[in-house]
Design a protein around this motif. Structure first.
Motif, PDB file in Angstrom:
ATOM      1  N   ILE A  63     113.068  -0.159  17.329  1.00  0.00           N
ATOM      2  CA  ILE A  63     113.399   1.217  17.707  1.00  0.00           C
ATOM      3  C   ILE A  63     114.267   1.879  16.631  1.00  0.00           C
ATOM      4  O   ILE A  63     114.057   3.033  16.271  1.00  0.00           O
ATOM      5  CB  ILE A  63     114.130   1.231  19.076  1.00  0.00           C
ATOM      6  CG1 ILE A  63     113.200   0.732  20.180  1.00  0.00           C
ATOM      7  CG2 ILE A  63     114.652   2.625  19.405  1.00  0.00           C
ATOM      8  CD1 ILE A  63     113.871   0.542  21.535  1.00  0.00           C
ATOM      9  N   SER A  67     113.135   5.054  14.474  1.00  0.00           N
ATOM     10  CA  SER A  67     113.977   6.260  14.542  1.00  0.00           C
ATOM     11  C   SER A  67     114.296   6.755  13.134  1.00  0.00           C
ATOM     12  O   SER A  67     114.190   7.944  12.844  1.00  0.00           O
ATOM     13  CB  SER A  67     115.288   5.958  15.275  1.00  0.00           C
ATOM     14  OG  SER A  67     115.043   5.399  16.533  1.00  0.00           O
ATOM     15  N   GLY A 200     115.208   9.929  23.449  1.00  0.00           N
ATOM     16  CA  GLY A 200     114.279   9.002  24.142  1.00  0.00           C
ATOM     17  C   GLY A 200     114.485   7.570  23.678  1.00  0.00           C
ATOM     18  O   GLY A 200     114.446   6.633  24.482  1.00  0.00           O
ATOM     19  N   ASN A 201     114.765   7.390  22.387  1.00  0.00           N
ATOM     20  CA  ASN A 201     114.931   6.028  21.847  1.00  0.00           C
ATOM     21  C   ASN A 201     116.253   5.419  22.307  1.00  0.00           C
ATOM     22  O   ASN A 201     116.334   4.224  22.587  1.00  0.00           O
ATOM     23  CB  ASN A 201     114.844   6.061  20.322  1.00  0.00           C
ATOM     24  CG  ASN A 201     113.408   6.294  19.860  1.00  0.00           C
ATOM     25  OD1 ASN A 201     112.496   6.375  20.680  1.00  0.00           O
ATOM     26  ND2 ASN A 201     113.222   6.422  18.556  1.00  0.00           N
ATOM     27  N   TRP A 202     117.299   6.246  22.393  1.00  0.00           N
ATOM     28  CA  TRP A 202     118.602   5.755  22.852  1.00  0.00           C
ATOM     29  C   TRP A 202     118.477   5.280  24.300  1.00  0.00           C
ATOM     30  O   TRP A 202     118.958   4.221  24.673  1.00  0.00           O
ATOM     31  CB  TRP A 202     119.636   6.883  22.732  1.00  0.00           C
ATOM     32  CG  TRP A 202     121.071   6.446  22.824  1.00  0.00           C
ATOM     33  CD1 TRP A 202     121.948   6.725  23.834  1.00  0.00           C
ATOM     34  CD2 TRP A 202     121.818   5.689  21.874  1.00  0.00           C
ATOM     35  NE1 TRP A 202     123.176   6.186  23.579  1.00  0.00           N
ATOM     36  CE2 TRP A 202     123.129   5.528  22.379  1.00  0.00           C
ATOM     37  CE3 TRP A 202     121.501   5.105  20.646  1.00  0.00           C
ATOM     38  CZ2 TRP A 202     124.123   4.829  21.688  1.00  0.00           C
ATOM     39  CZ3 TRP A 202     122.488   4.406  19.952  1.00  0.00           C
ATOM     40  CH2 TRP A 202     123.773   4.277  20.470  1.00  0.00           C
ATOM     41  N   LYS A 203     117.730   6.051  25.096  1.00  0.00           N
ATOM     42  CA  LYS A 203     117.530   5.716  26.524  1.00  0.00           C
ATOM     43  C   LYS A 203     116.756   4.390  26.638  1.00  0.00           C
ATOM     44  O   LYS A 203     117.088   3.529  27.457  1.00  0.00           O
ATOM     45  CB  LYS A 203     116.751   6.859  27.205  1.00  0.00           C
ATOM     46  CG  LYS A 203     116.750   6.809  28.724  1.00  0.00           C
ATOM     47  CD  LYS A 203     116.388   8.203  29.304  1.00  0.00           C
ATOM     48  CE  LYS A 203     116.324   8.158  30.843  1.00  0.00           C
ATOM     49  NZ  LYS A 203     115.315   7.168  31.317  1.00  0.00           N
ATOM     50  N   LYS A 204     115.749   4.229  25.755  1.00  0.00           N
ATOM     51  CA  LYS A 204     114.952   2.988  25.772  1.00  0.00           C
ATOM     52  C   LYS A 204     115.874   1.781  25.585  1.00  0.00           C
ATOM     53  O   LYS A 204     115.800   0.793  26.316  1.00  0.00           O
ATOM     54  CB  LYS A 204     113.930   3.010  24.617  1.00  0.00           C
ATOM     55  CG  LYS A 204     112.539   3.503  24.983  1.00  0.00           C
ATOM     56  CD  LYS A 204     111.531   3.209  23.874  1.00  0.00           C
ATOM     57  CE  LYS A 204     110.668   4.443  23.594  1.00  0.00           C
ATOM     58  NZ  LYS A 204     110.315   4.567  22.171  1.00  0.00           N
ATOM     59  N   ILE A 205     116.808   1.881  24.609  1.00  0.00           N
ATOM     60  CA  ILE A 205     117.709   0.746  24.332  1.00  0.00           C
ATOM     61  C   ILE A 205     118.641   0.536  25.524  1.00  0.00           C
ATOM     62  O   ILE A 205     118.864  -0.596  25.976  1.00  0.00           O
ATOM     63  CB  ILE A 205     118.513   0.986  23.038  1.00  0.00           C
ATOM     64  CG1 ILE A 205     117.577   1.072  21.831  1.00  0.00           C
ATOM     65  CG2 ILE A 205     119.561  -0.110  22.834  1.00  0.00           C
ATOM     66  CD1 ILE A 205     118.271   1.403  20.515  1.00  0.00           C
ATOM     67  N   GLU A 207     118.083   1.130  28.588  1.00  0.00           N
ATOM     68  CA  GLU A 207     117.323   0.468  29.670  1.00  0.00           C
ATOM     69  C   GLU A 207     117.085  -1.004  29.328  1.00  0.00           C
ATOM     70  O   GLU A 207     117.222  -1.872  30.194  1.00  0.00           O
ATOM     71  CB  GLU A 207     115.997   1.200  29.905  1.00  0.00           C
ATOM     72  CG  GLU A 207     116.178   2.462  30.746  1.00  0.00           C
ATOM     73  CD  GLU A 207     115.058   3.490  30.546  1.00  0.00           C
ATOM     74  OE1 GLU A 207     115.214   4.625  31.056  1.00  0.00           O
ATOM     75  OE2 GLU A 207     114.056   3.160  29.852  1.00  0.00           O
ATOM     76  N   MET A 208     116.774  -1.289  28.049  1.00  0.00           N
ATOM     77  CA  MET A 208     116.557  -2.700  27.656  1.00  0.00           C
ATOM     78  C   MET A 208     117.796  -3.530  27.977  1.00  0.00           C
ATOM     79  O   MET A 208     117.707  -4.697  28.343  1.00  0.00           O
ATOM     80  CB  MET A 208     116.323  -2.786  26.139  1.00  0.00           C
ATOM     81  CG  MET A 208     114.923  -2.435  25.676  1.00  0.00           C
ATOM     82  SD  MET A 208     114.898  -2.149  23.900  1.00  0.00           S
ATOM     83  CE  MET A 208     115.005  -3.840  23.296  1.00  0.00           C
TER      84      MET A 208
END
Ligand SMILES: Cc1cc2nc3c(=O)[nH]c(=O)nc-3n(C[C@H](O)[C@H](O)[C@H](O)COP(=O)(O)O)c2cc1C
Length: 261
Positions: A63, A67, A200-205, A207-208
């Motif tokens: 990610i 980014s 969106g990428n920050w949210k993905k991390i 959530e991970m």
């Protein structure tokens, strides 16, 4: 290492770390020292996630690399941060700030300055600059033995309230403490902030890492032991220069520059 040496020698680590796990003794030390940081009414609004699981680190690395490539490709990065880039020793000495792009592949050197111009986009895609930087970012993060993630509780971190501002100040104290402790024990650290530029990428991390609703993920650092023999990334910079005392400080009122002895 004495405190003043640690402050002066503290640097952002742009290179890969030694291929060595961070010891439990050192990860406990990083958390313990951070817990001693100041916070408004000793509220200690922080939470820390220490990521050592290689699969998770590789997921975050992907990610981060994507980014970086996206930010470069859509030109946002250059437009937004152009003012911080320096291309020569003279420029760097003169400004006393910014980052000096002192390490570029030979074929890119003639184009260094124009990369940051309106026409930069063409050069960037012709020389695949965004892919190089994105690829390096992914490799640097993926080979890091530890990612240190800082959270703030939303009980304190309310953006529209003073406690939000105070929480960020105390987070800053944690970040500098982590940087001084890592410097003192032969480790290094670097911000992984590119995913933060693409929500969106920050949210993905977030959530991970199973960050709960009542916490905000604020900052991610890659950490590891310094390996002085390691090669610099293809495109690299230095930023150890600082403004002088007389530029930064005034006595009794603004404008009364404090002269260096
Ligand atoms: C809020 C913030 C975000 C940063 N983001 C990055 C980053 O994404 N990548 C990076 O290499 N350094 C990052 N840095 C580190 C700065 O580039 C660095 O502190 C500055 O250039 C001075 O260099 P030094 O840390 O080696 O003294 C960040 C620093 C701050 C305070």
């Amino acid at each position: 290492m004495d405190l003043f040496d640690a402050i002066i020698n503290r640097r952002t680590t742009n290179t890969a770390f030694a291929d060595k796990k961070v010891t439990k003794e050192h990860t406990d030390l990083l958390i313990k020292m951070s817990s001693h940081c100041p916070s408004h009414f000793n509220s200690q609004p922080w939470g820390f996630i220490l990521v050592e699981d290689e699969t998770v680190i590789k997921g975050i690395a992907k990610i981060a690399g994507d980014s970086m490539t996206q930010l470069m490709d859509d030109g946002r990065f250059w437009k937004q941060y152009r003012k911080y880039f320096r291309f020569s020793e003279e420029e760097t000495e003169q400004s006393g700030d910014g980052i000096h792009l002192d390490h570029l592949p030979a074929y890119l050197k003639p184009f260094a300055k124009s990369i940051f111009s309106e026409a930069g986009g063409k050069i960037i895609s012709r020389f695949r600059v965004s892919k190089i930087l994105g690829g390096d970012e992914e490799k640097l993060v993926a080979t890091s033995p530890l990612l240190f993630v800082i959270l703030l509780t939303k009980d304190e971190y309310k953006k529209e309230e003073l406690s939000g501002f105070y929480s960020v100040i105390s987070m800053g104290a944690v970040i500098q403490t982590l940087w001084l402790v890592t410097t003192a024990i032969g480790m290094g650290m670097q911000f992984i902030s590119t995913p933060g530029e693409i929500p969106g990428n920050w949210k993905k991390i977030s959530e991970m890492l199973k960050v709960p609703e009542d916490y905000e993920m604020m900052a991610i650092f890659r950490m590891g032991y310094i390996d002085p023999k390691v090669k610099r990334p293809v495109i690299d910079w230095t930023s150890s220069q600082r403004k002088s005392i007389s530029e930064l400080a005034f006595r009794n009122k603004f404008g009364n520059h404090i002269e260096e002895k």
